[in-house]
Write a protein that holds these residues in place. Structure first.
Motif, PDB file in Angstrom:
ATOM      1  N   GLY A   1       0.775  -1.228   0.000  1.00  0.00           N
ATOM      2  CA  GLY A   1       0.000   0.000   0.000  1.00  0.00           C
ATOM      3  C   GLY A   1       0.811   1.286   0.000  1.00  0.00           C
ATOM      4  N   ARG A   2       2.130   1.187  -0.012  1.00  0.00           N
ATOM      5  CA  ARG A   2       2.989   2.381   0.003  1.00  0.00           C
ATOM      6  C   ARG A   2       3.810   2.446  -1.277  1.00  0.00           C
ATOM      7  N   TRP A   3       3.952   3.675  -1.787  1.00  0.00           N
ATOM      8  CA  TRP A   3       4.780   3.891  -2.963  1.00  0.00           C
ATOM      9  C   TRP A   3       6.249   3.804  -2.568  1.00  0.00           C
ATOM     10  N   ARG A   4       7.028   3.068  -3.355  1.00  0.00           N
ATOM     11  CA  ARG A   4       8.464   2.904  -3.115  1.00  0.00           C
ATOM     12  C   ARG A   4       9.238   3.343  -4.353  1.00  0.00           C
ATOM     13  N   PRO A   5      10.323   4.084  -4.175  1.00  0.00           N
ATOM     14  CA  PRO A   5      11.123   4.472  -5.338  1.00  0.00           C
ATOM     15  C   PRO A   5      11.873   3.271  -5.899  1.00  0.00           C
ATOM     16  N   PHE A   6      12.117   3.304  -7.198  1.00  0.00           N
ATOM     17  CA  PHE A   6      12.887   2.250  -7.851  1.00  0.00           C
ATOM     18  C   PHE A   6      14.145   2.870  -8.429  1.00  0.00           C
ATOM     19  N   GLY A   7      15.246   2.208  -8.238  1.00  0.00           N
ATOM     20  CA  GLY A   7      16.507   2.685  -8.773  1.00  0.00           C
ATOM     21  C   GLY A   7      17.318   1.539  -9.334  1.00  0.00           C
ATOM     22  N   ALA A   8      18.086   1.831 -10.333  1.00  0.00           N
ATOM     23  CA  ALA A   8      18.988   0.853 -10.954  1.00  0.00           C
ATOM     24  C   ALA A   8      19.951   1.635 -11.830  1.00  0.00           C
ATOM     25  N   SER A   9      20.974   0.976 -12.297  1.00  0.00           N
ATOM     26  CA  SER A   9      21.855   1.646 -13.250  1.00  0.00           C
ATOM     27  C   SER A   9      21.246   1.466 -14.640  1.00  0.00           C
ATOM     28  N   GLU A  10      21.607   2.318 -15.540  1.00  0.00           N
ATOM     29  CA  GLU A  10      21.201   2.280 -16.939  1.00  0.00           C
ATOM     30  C   GLU A  10      19.697   2.470 -17.158  1.00  0.00           C
ATOM     31  N   ILE A  11      19.104   3.405 -16.410  1.00  0.00           N
ATOM     32  CA  ILE A  11      17.733   3.837 -16.657  1.00  0.00           C
ATOM     33  C   ILE A  11      17.796   4.851 -17.807  1.00  0.00           C
ATOM     34  N   PHE A  12      16.858   4.789 -18.737  1.00  0.00           N
ATOM     35  CA  PHE A  12      16.929   5.666 -19.900  1.00  0.00           C
ATOM     36  C   PHE A  12      15.561   6.213 -20.295  1.00  0.00           C
ATOM     37  N   VAL A  13      15.599   7.240 -21.128  1.00  0.00           N
ATOM     38  CA  VAL A  13      14.413   7.729 -21.820  1.00  0.00           C
ATOM     39  C   VAL A  13      14.712   7.583 -23.307  1.00  0.00           C
ATOM     40  N   ARG A  14      13.698   7.203 -24.065  1.00  0.00           N
ATOM     41  CA  ARG A  14      13.878   7.005 -25.511  1.00  0.00           C
ATOM     42  C   ARG A  14      12.733   7.715 -26.229  1.00  0.00           C
ATOM     43  N   LEU A  15      13.088   8.487 -27.247  1.00  0.00           N
ATOM     44  CA  LEU A  15      12.089   9.118 -28.096  1.00  0.00           C
ATOM     45  C   LEU A  15      12.039   8.350 -29.410  1.00  0.00           C
ATOM     46  N   LEU A  16      10.868   7.838 -29.749  1.00  0.00           N
ATOM     47  CA  LEU A  16      10.688   7.132 -31.007  1.00  0.00           C
ATOM     48  C   LEU A  16      10.234   8.138 -32.056  1.00  0.00           C
ATOM     49  N   SER A  17      10.678   7.948 -33.263  1.00  0.00           N
ATOM     50  CA  SER A  17      10.372   8.869 -34.348  1.00  0.00           C
ATOM     51  C   SER A  17       8.951   8.662 -34.862  1.00  0.00           C
ATOM     52  N   ALA A  18       8.273   9.767 -35.159  1.00  0.00           N
ATOM     53  CA  ALA A  18       6.935   9.694 -35.737  1.00  0.00           C
ATOM     54  C   ALA A  18       6.984   9.186 -37.172  1.00  0.00           C
ATOM     55  N   SER A  19       8.145   9.327 -37.830  1.00  0.00           N
ATOM     56  CA  SER A  19       8.268   8.905 -39.227  1.00  0.00           C
ATOM     57  C   SER A  19       8.929   7.541 -39.386  1.00  0.00           C
ATOM     58  N   GLY A  20       9.321   6.917 -38.277  1.00  0.00           N
ATOM     59  CA  GLY A  20       9.978   5.617 -38.359  1.00  0.00           C
ATOM     60  C   GLY A  20      11.489   5.705 -38.435  1.00  0.00           C
ATOM     61  N   SER A  21      12.054   6.912 -38.356  1.00  0.00           N
ATOM     62  CA  SER A  21      13.516   7.064 -38.336  1.00  0.00           C
ATOM     63  C   SER A  21      14.067   6.491 -37.037  1.00  0.00           C
ATOM     64  N   ASP A  22      15.386   6.483 -36.919  1.00  0.00           N
ATOM     65  CA  ASP A  22      16.022   5.941 -35.723  1.00  0.00           C
ATOM     66  C   ASP A  22      15.579   6.677 -34.463  1.00  0.00           C
ATOM     67  N   ALA A  23      15.348   5.922 -33.407  1.00  0.00           N
ATOM     68  CA  ALA A  23      14.985   6.491 -32.109  1.00  0.00           C
ATOM     69  C   ALA A  23      16.219   7.134 -31.478  1.00  0.00           C
TER      70      ALA A  23
END
Length: 175
Positions: free
Chosen positions: A57-79
């Motif tokens: 019932g309690r929110w816990r933070p999650f941590g690890a190495s190599e966390i990322f954000v990725r933007l995918l292309s609307a046209s199908g180009s490389d992310a």
């Protein structure tokens, strides 16, 4: 000196690793910054989010190495992918600056870099976390990785092996 059967060692190792595999289950990202959906290709944008899960019932933070954000292309180009910088460990906050891909932003993913090896060699095998306030909820740019639990069979098998190994050890000690 008593020798420990191999099955007991394998079962114990499986049980010891199970909590770490299960810890990733249920982790979700919540964006804490607005994502400029119309950002121009090549522009660098900063994305921040909280990463965590609910336990008892309690929110816990999650941590690890190599966390990322990725933007995918609307046209199908490389992310475009950028690894995140963590905030204070107790908050589960992460921030990354990432370039907008050619064709604009089609979707956004938050994930954990993973690796797998097999007959075809080693390759990345990323885990993508669901985003609670996803600004691209209907994006069809690329399929998202399943968030379905796949670690419970290993925990179950490890537990069963351990339970089977205990009587074997007990019988050997009696002899």
């Amino acid at each position: 000196m008593h020798r420990i059967p191999l099955v007991l060692l394998v079962a114990t190792a499986a049980l010891a690793a199970a909590p770490f595999a299960l810890a990733k289950e249920g982790v979700k990202a919540t964006l804490t910054t607005a994502v400029p959906r119309q950002a121009q290709p090549g522009a660098r944008i900063t994305v921040s989010w909280r990463l965590g899960y609910v336990e008892n019932g309690r929110w816990r933070p999650f941590g690890a190495s190599e966390i990322f954000v990725r933007l995918l292309s609307a046209s199908g180009s490389d992310a475009k992918t950028s690894f995140a910088t963590p905030g204070p460990a107790t908050t589960g906050e992460w921030t990354a600056t990432v370039a907008v891909p050619e064709g604009g932003i089609g979707d956004l993913q938050v994930g954990l870099r993973g690796y797998s090896s097999g007959e075809g060699g080693s390759h990345t095998s990323d885990m993508i976390f669901p985003i609670t306030n996803d600004p691209f909820p209907r994006a069809v740019v690329a399929p998202r990785a399943s968030t379905e639990s796949r670690s419970w069979p290993f925990a179950l098998a490890g537990g069963l092996l351990w339970l089977l190994a205990v009587p074997v050890v007990a019988l050997r000690r009696r002899r």
